[in-house]
Design a protein around this motif. Structure first.
Motif, PDB file in Angstrom:
ATOM      1  N   ASP A  63       1.387  -0.710   0.059  1.00 11.80           N
ATOM      2  CA  ASP A  63       0.150   0.061   0.481  1.00 11.80           C
ATOM      3  C   ASP A  63       0.552   1.328  -0.134  1.00 11.80           C
ATOM      4  O   ASP A  63       1.295   1.691   1.170  1.00 11.80           O
ATOM      5  CB  ASP A  63      -0.914  -0.037   1.667  1.00 11.80           C
ATOM      6  CG  ASP A  63      -1.583   1.529   1.156  1.00 11.80           C
ATOM      7  OD1 ASP A  63      -1.683   1.952   0.198  1.00 11.80           O
ATOM      8  OD2 ASP A  63      -2.210   1.431   2.371  1.00 11.80           O
ATOM      9  N   SER A  64       1.117   1.540  -0.914  1.00  9.51           N
ATOM     10  CA  SER A  64       1.944   3.043  -1.164  1.00  9.51           C
ATOM     11  C   SER A  64       1.052   4.146  -0.381  1.00  9.51           C
ATOM     12  O   SER A  64       2.397   4.967   0.033  1.00  9.51           O
ATOM     13  CB  SER A  64       2.313   3.185  -2.820  1.00  9.51           C
ATOM     14  OG  SER A  64       1.455   3.383  -3.393  1.00  9.51           O
ATOM     15  N   ALA A  65       0.304   4.271  -0.963  1.00 19.14           N
ATOM     16  CA  ALA A  65      -0.313   5.488   0.047  1.00 19.14           C
ATOM     17  C   ALA A  65      -0.078   5.528   1.958  1.00 19.14           C
ATOM     18  O   ALA A  65       0.508   6.168   1.580  1.00 19.14           O
ATOM     19  CB  ALA A  65      -2.054   5.691   0.074  1.00 19.14           C
ATOM     20  N   GLY A  66      -0.773   4.153   2.409  1.00 18.31           N
ATOM     21  CA  GLY A  66      -0.187   3.839   3.685  1.00 18.31           C
ATOM     22  C   GLY A  66       0.915   3.930   4.075  1.00 18.31           C
ATOM     23  O   GLY A  66       1.946   3.469   5.074  1.00 18.31           O
ATOM     24  N   GLY A  67       2.110   3.567   2.927  1.00 18.31           N
ATOM     25  CA  GLY A  67       3.455   3.049   3.036  1.00 18.31           C
ATOM     26  C   GLY A  67       3.294   1.155   3.760  1.00 18.31           C
ATOM     27  O   GLY A  67       4.398   1.836   5.154  1.00 18.31           O
ATOM     28  N   THR A  87       6.514  -6.995   8.042  1.00 20.18           N
ATOM     29  CA  THR A  87       5.810  -6.168   7.555  1.00 20.18           C
ATOM     30  C   THR A  87       6.827  -4.439   7.478  1.00 20.18           C
ATOM     31  O   THR A  87       7.256  -4.861   9.145  1.00 20.18           O
ATOM     32  CB  THR A  87       4.597  -5.683   8.827  1.00 20.18           C
ATOM     33  OG1 THR A  87       3.805  -7.186   8.727  1.00 20.18           O
ATOM     34  CG2 THR A  87       4.105  -4.377   8.565  1.00 20.18           C
ATOM     35  N   VAL A  88       6.916  -4.107   6.505  1.00 26.40           N
ATOM     36  CA  VAL A  88       7.450  -2.550   6.580  1.00 26.40           C
ATOM     37  C   VAL A  88       6.514  -1.550   6.866  1.00 26.40           C
ATOM     38  O   VAL A  88       5.106  -1.308   5.569  1.00 26.40           O
ATOM     39  CB  VAL A  88       8.176  -2.845   5.268  1.00 26.40           C
ATOM     40  CG1 VAL A  88       9.515  -1.322   5.217  1.00 26.40           C
ATOM     41  CG2 VAL A  88       9.314  -3.700   5.709  1.00 26.40           C
ATOM     42  N   THR A  89       6.957  -0.325   7.749  1.00 19.79           N
ATOM     43  CA  THR A  89       5.634   0.042   7.555  1.00 19.79           C
ATOM     44  C   THR A  89       6.638   1.903   7.618  1.00 19.79           C
ATOM     45  O   THR A  89       7.759   1.889   7.810  1.00 19.79           O
ATOM     46  CB  THR A  89       4.589   0.462   9.061  1.00 19.79           C
ATOM     47  OG1 THR A  89       4.434  -0.376   9.114  1.00 19.79           O
ATOM     48  CG2 THR A  89       3.455   1.589   9.185  1.00 19.79           C
ATOM     49  N   ILE A  90       6.495   2.714   6.498  1.00 19.62           N
ATOM     50  CA  ILE A  90       7.049   3.970   6.130  1.00 19.62           C
ATOM     51  C   ILE A  90       6.229   5.017   7.134  1.00 19.62           C
ATOM     52  O   ILE A  90       4.632   5.639   5.990  1.00 19.62           O
ATOM     53  CB  ILE A  90       7.293   4.342   4.651  1.00 19.62           C
ATOM     54  CG1 ILE A  90       8.309   3.403   4.136  1.00 19.62           C
ATOM     55  CG2 ILE A  90       7.797   5.653   4.176  1.00 19.62           C
ATOM     56  CD1 ILE A  90       8.281   3.088   2.491  1.00 19.62           C
ATOM     57  N   LEU A  91       6.157   5.818   7.845  1.00 18.87           N
ATOM     58  CA  LEU A  91       5.942   6.484   8.485  1.00 18.87           C
ATOM     59  C   LEU A  91       6.004   7.828   8.676  1.00 18.87           C
ATOM     60  O   LEU A  91       5.189   9.533   8.664  1.00 18.87           O
ATOM     61  CB  LEU A  91       6.054   6.642  10.032  1.00 18.87           C
ATOM     62  CG  LEU A  91       6.728   5.055  10.434  1.00 18.87           C
ATOM     63  CD1 LEU A  91       7.513   4.994  12.523  1.00 18.87           C
ATOM     64  CD2 LEU A  91       5.103   4.188  10.692  1.00 18.87           C
ATOM     65  N   ASP A  92       6.653   8.671   7.570  1.00 18.14           N
ATOM     66  CA  ASP A  92       6.969   9.971   7.521  1.00 18.14           C
ATOM     67  C   ASP A  92       7.602   9.876   5.462  1.00 18.14           C
ATOM     68  O   ASP A  92       7.351   9.130   5.241  1.00 18.14           O
ATOM     69  CB  ASP A  92       7.839  10.053   8.082  1.00 18.14           C
ATOM     70  CG  ASP A  92       7.743  12.088   7.707  1.00 18.14           C
ATOM     71  OD1 ASP A  92       7.623  12.226   7.466  1.00 18.14           O
ATOM     72  OD2 ASP A  92       8.300  12.199   9.365  1.00 18.14           O
ATOM     73  N   GLN A  93       7.031  11.322   5.004  1.00 16.22           N
ATOM     74  CA  GLN A  93       7.565  11.785   3.771  1.00 16.22           C
ATOM     75  C   GLN A  93       8.622  12.083   3.440  1.00 16.22           C
ATOM     76  O   GLN A  93       9.559  12.640   2.641  1.00 16.22           O
ATOM     77  CB  GLN A  93       6.425  12.807   3.280  1.00 16.22           C
ATOM     78  CG  GLN A  93       5.038  11.770   3.896  1.00 16.22           C
ATOM     79  CD  GLN A  93       3.748  13.807   2.930  1.00 16.22           C
ATOM     80  OE1 GLN A  93       4.298  14.264   2.907  1.00 16.22           O
ATOM     81  NE2 GLN A  93       3.032  13.321   1.777  1.00 16.22           N
ATOM     82  N   ASP A  94       9.783  12.458   4.559  1.00 12.12           N
ATOM     83  CA  ASP A  94      11.175  12.553   4.588  1.00 12.12           C
ATOM     84  C   ASP A  94      11.726  11.073   4.922  1.00 12.12           C
ATOM     85  O   ASP A  94      11.526  10.082   5.827  1.00 12.12           O
ATOM     86  CB  ASP A  94      11.424  12.995   6.214  1.00 12.12           C
ATOM     87  CG  ASP A  94      10.615  14.803   6.046  1.00 12.12           C
ATOM     88  OD1 ASP A  94      10.419  15.066   4.958  1.00 12.12           O
ATOM     89  OD2 ASP A  94      10.275  15.756   6.879  1.00 12.12           O
ATOM     90  N   LEU A  95      12.819  10.852   4.351  1.00 11.42           N
ATOM     91  CA  LEU A  95      14.003  10.136   4.284  1.00 11.42           C
ATOM     92  C   LEU A  95      14.119  10.598   5.360  1.00 11.42           C
ATOM     93  O   LEU A  95      15.524  10.718   5.391  1.00 11.42           O
ATOM     94  CB  LEU A  95      14.752  10.446   2.723  1.00 11.42           C
ATOM     95  CG  LEU A  95      15.771   9.178   3.000  1.00 11.42           C
ATOM     96  CD1 LEU A  95      15.830   7.783   3.355  1.00 11.42           C
ATOM     97  CD2 LEU A  95      16.580   9.626   1.394  1.00 11.42           C
ATOM     98  N   ARG A  96      14.411   9.880   6.599  1.00 12.15           N
ATOM     99  CA  ARG A  96      14.977   9.392   8.018  1.00 12.15           C
ATOM    100  C   ARG A  96      14.475   8.616   8.212  1.00 12.15           C
ATOM    101  O   ARG A  96      14.764   7.430   8.487  1.00 12.15           O
ATOM    102  CB  ARG A  96      14.207  10.716   9.184  1.00 12.15           C
ATOM    103  CG  ARG A  96      14.226  11.969   8.223  1.00 12.15           C
ATOM    104  CD  ARG A  96      13.211  13.104   9.244  1.00 12.15           C
ATOM    105  NE  ARG A  96      12.485  12.832   9.946  1.00 12.15           N
ATOM    106  CZ  ARG A  96      11.453  12.672  10.703  1.00 12.15           C
ATOM    107  NH1 ARG A  96      10.571  13.985  10.083  1.00 12.15           N
ATOM    108  NH2 ARG A  96      10.204  12.257  11.770  1.00 12.15           N
TER     109      ARG A  96
END
Length: 145
Positions: A63-67, A87-96
């Motif tokens: 789910d690219s919208a939810g990351g 399960t990988v979760t991307i929590l932000d729009q910044d690369l941190r």
């Protein structure tokens, strides 16, 4: 004739104003390698790096919208009595570093039954490091390229 001359004057004034707003200033260039890339809802470098890192595992959900990326169970051929699910979760729009979270489940085969087992903390940390490293490499290559 007076209406025609008035219309022509209005047209010239409107054209001058419209063209005047366009000239003289250089448009800002888009920074393609910005740390914040939001066209898919999350940081695209983290997203691509996550997909590349997990490419050896079967994927259940993306789910690219939810990351969120959820894998199916993966069994390493060298350890057939053990399997892992991520399960990988991307929590932000910044690369941190804190914009990425990896969760893992592990099972071992005992007498033909899969039983939950603890996941080594180093496994999750290593996966996060690999994804972050790839994301930074992707960003660097977009600056140079």
């Amino acid at each position: 004739m007076r209406i025609t001359r008035l219309s022509a004057s209005a047209l010239i004034i409107a054209s001058t104003l419209a063209l005047g707003a366009c000239g003289g200033k250089e448009r800002p260039r888009a920074d393609l390698a910005a740390s914040q890339v939001t066209t898919i809802g999350v940081n695209s470098y983290l997203w691509r790096a996550s997909l590349e890192t997990l490419s050896f595992m079967p994927l259940l959900q993306t789910d690219s919208a939810g990351g969120v990326i959820v894998t199916d169970w993966y069994t390493n051929p060298q350890s057939p009595n053990e399997r892992i699910k991520l399960t990988v979760t991307i929590l932000d729009q910044d690369l941190r570093a804190d914009a990425l979270r990896v969760a893992a489940s592990r099972q071992v085969n005992q007498n033909g039954n899969w039983v939950d087992a603890p996941v080594r903390a180093a496994t999750v940390q290593k996966m996060e490091q690999i994804i972050l490293g790839k994301a930074r490499d992707l960003r660097r290559s977009s600056i140079v390229g």
